[in-house]
Design an enzyme around this catalytic site. Structure first.
Site, PDB file in Angstrom:
ATOM      1  CD  GLN A  41      39.502   1.069  41.475  1.00 37.58           C
ATOM      2  OE1 GLN A  41      40.589   1.201  40.900  1.00 37.58           O
ATOM      3  NE2 GLN A  41      38.374   1.578  40.972  1.00 37.58           N
ATOM      4  CD  GLU A  44      48.521   0.716  46.982  1.00 37.24           C
ATOM      5  OE1 GLU A  44      49.678   1.012  46.654  1.00 37.24           O
ATOM      6  OE2 GLU A  44      47.813   1.461  47.705  1.00 37.24           O
ATOM      7  CG  ASP A  74      44.195  -2.591  36.622  1.00 32.81           C
ATOM      8  OD1 ASP A  74      43.028  -2.430  36.219  1.00 32.81           O
ATOM      9  OD2 ASP A  74      45.099  -1.758  36.446  1.00 32.81           O
ATOM     10  CG  ASP A  93      44.078  -3.174  33.045  1.00 29.93           C
ATOM     11  OD1 ASP A  93      45.298  -3.048  32.831  1.00 29.93           O
ATOM     12  OD2 ASP A  93      43.396  -2.323  33.637  1.00 29.93           O
ATOM     13  CB  THR A 138      43.267  13.666  37.589  1.00 26.71           C
ATOM     14  OG1 THR A 138      43.613  12.969  38.773  1.00 26.71           O
ATOM     15  CG2 THR A 138      43.490  12.749  36.405  1.00 26.71           C
ATOM     16  CB  THR A 140      45.775   9.642  39.593  1.00 21.99           C
ATOM     17  OG1 THR A 140      44.525   9.950  38.953  1.00 21.99           O
ATOM     18  CG2 THR A 140      45.689  10.000  41.065  1.00 21.99           C
ATOM     19  N   GLY A 172      39.653  14.136  38.458  1.00 18.62           N
ATOM     20  CA  GLY A 172      39.663  15.535  38.871  1.00 18.62           C
ATOM     21  C   GLY A 172      38.404  15.983  39.582  1.00 18.62           C
ATOM     22  CB  CYS A 452      31.131  43.563  23.961  1.00 19.64           C
ATOM     23  SG  CYS A 452      31.985  42.523  22.757  1.00 19.64           S
TER      24      CYS A 452
END
Length: 526
Positions: A41, A44, A74, A93, A138, A140, A172, A452
């Site tokens: 993909q 940009e 997009d 979009d 991530t 981005t 991620g 524990c």
């Protein structure tokens, strides 16, 4: 022209801003395809349409040379201008319906989804695939929330089993978490994600070809494990090679002997309240504890320890950071991880921390009381609505589950882990073998940290039983419960205070033969 057949296994999403400086974007695309990328993909966000078209033509020339489909993110004008194989759109979009109208029936169309409702709508609107995310944090994107493998599975389970719409997980995704994400995507009806979408893990890598090879290998392994897990769940039978419950019990003497001979080192990220007692219990049993709550040394420790205990009893940011690091590095080193979700249902922070740990790593053994196990069931979802067991602080309230064996078995199957639920009777299951353990004494519930200590005991046995965590969990519980029984009968024990010291003594005094002769274990058929 007919719609192209697509392999979604390894889906590259480009980002010029993150591209490694040693090569061009075109080189990244070609190297990644040579490494196994099956779909590209082109994304940009900052280019105007003419520049985007120019770049897309160059990228398309590369992908066509290798017979790999190219999708445009997009911008349908660009997709149509270069006759790309398809397009991907987001929720904000152009609508999926309008995108299909413009692209026509023979182009690939995908849409981003982050909820079950969005996934179901994408199916109704004619998408060929959905991108499920954001899975993890991530570079981005800055999502309001992340799904994790548990959230991905929930979306897959919302889709009809017979649906032909493909699914790709994004956000991620790296080589060290791919296997877990894919393995845990297999839900009740057996759907497994069809691919992983990766940005930084490929374009930002120093060698895009090698990075792609590693990611594809991890995806295939995860897919195979998920398929096997689903088939085992359908059959409801013990996998080949698993010892029977009777054979597990017979192995107790050798397990305790081996533990004391090898004295395996266990990394504890534990709570301050019981840290001293869990360390002493581990030593008394024959193991070796290291109480190290620093994330900085977690990677180094993962190379020398034999198991890890994650205990959320006293939550601090530094403890949680260390748990994430220790768990992930233990996974990478194939060291067993024991998770003790202390007080998991008592507060939102504890519940959310439990969710994050289960999403961030593979937990081999989950140990908790009824309230904590109830919270785990709520977090992972699936099946009928489970009963809710209330918590007061770190203590479970009420009489427990109406069918505890069924609960631990269901969670074990869903998570691919061993689940041990402690109480008046303890229940342990790996999803196929399920037992009730009737050993123990009431004094154990009247001192802080007895649960524990059981988690620490389980981790020590898991360290010397890497191929059977069910056996480790059962042995770990039996050992400490027998010590509790023996301590309570001593003449010098007059109540919880004197019992506490005697308990440590009797852990050390426990003999291999006592584990075999005195264990009261029943196989439970659910």
């Amino acid at each position: 022209m007919a719609k192209p057949t697509v392999d979604y296994s390894l889906y590259l999403v480009t980002d010029s801003g993150l591209n490694h400086p040693s090569r061009t974007l075109l080189q990244s695309v070609e190297d990644s395809i040579l490494g196994g990328v099956t779909l590209v993909q082109l994304r940009e966000k900052d280019l105007d349409t003419p520049a985007f078209i120019e770049l897309a033509r160059k990228v398309h020339a590369v992908t066509k040379k290798h017979n790999v489909p190219l999708l445009i993110n997009d911008n349908l004008e660009v997709a149509l201008a270069i006759d790309a194989e398809g397009a991907h759109v987001g929720q904000d979009d152009i609508s999926c319906v309008e995108a299909r109208r413009l692209l026509g029936p023979n182009k690939i169309l995908g849409i981003s989804t982050g909820t079950t409702e969005e996934a179901q709508k994408a199916l109704a609107d004619g998408a060929d695939y959905i991108g499920i995310g954001t899975c993890f944090m991530t570079q981005t994107k800055s999502p309001k929330r992340t799904l994790g493998p548990i959230g991905v599975r929930a979306i897959l389970e919302a889709l009809p089993a017979e649906s032909e719409m493909k699914t790709v997980v994004i956000g991620g995704i790296k080589h060290d978490n791919t296997r877990r994400v894919v393995t845990h995507s297999a839900g009740a009806h057996g759907r497994i994600v069809d691919g992983i979408a990766v940005v930084t893990g490929i374009v930002g890598a120093q060698d895009a070809k090698v990075a792609s090879e590693q990611l594809l290998s991890e995806f295939k392994i995860g897919h195979e494990l998920a398929s096997k897990k689903h088939q085992n769940n359908i059959r409801g039978t013990v996998q080949d090679g698993r010892a029977s419950v009777e054979d597990v019990i017979k192995s107790f003497p050798q397990m305790l002997t081996t533990l004391r001979e090898k004295s395996p080192l266990t990394h504890h990220i534990s709570n301050y309240v019981v840290m001293n007692d869990t360390a002493n219990a581990t030593l008394a049993l024959g193991g070796s504890p290291i109480m190290a709550p620093s994330a900085i040394e977690a990677e180094d420790l993962s190379k020398v320890v034999s198991s890890v205990v994650l205990n959320i009893g006293t939550l601090t940011d530094s403890f949680v950071d260390c748990m994430y690091e220790a768990g992930k590095h233990a996974n990478a080193q194939s060291k067993p991880v024991v998770f003790d979700p202390v007080g998991a249902g008592a507060t939102k922070l504890r519940e959310e921390t439990t969710r994050k740990i289960l999403n961030a790593m593979h937990v081999d053994i989950i140990k908790g009381n009824a309230g904590e196990i109830s919270t785990i069931a709520k977090i992972i979802g699936g099946g009928d609505k489970t009963e809710t067991i209330a918590m007061r602080g770190v203590d479970s309230m009420g009489s427990g589950f109406s069918n505890p064996a069924a609960i631990v078995q269901a969670i074990a199957r869903r998570e691919g882990a061993v689940v041990a639920m402690t109480g008046m009777i303890d229940y342990v299951s790996d999803g196929f073998r399920t037992v009730a353990i009737e050993n123990g004494h009431a004094y154990q519930g009247r001192i802080t940290g007895s649960g524990c200590m059981i988690a620490s005991s389980i981790a020590s046995f898991a360290a010397i039983s890497p191929n059977d965590h069910f056996a480790a969990a059962v042995a770990g519980i039996v050992a400490l419960n027998l010590a509790g029984e023996h301590a309570a009968t001593r003449a010098d024990v007059h109540g919880p205070g004197t019992f506490r010291a005697a308990f440590i003594d009797e852990i050390a005094n426990l003999t291999p033969q006592q584990m075999l002769n005195d264990a009261r274990i029943k196989t439970v058929t659910v």
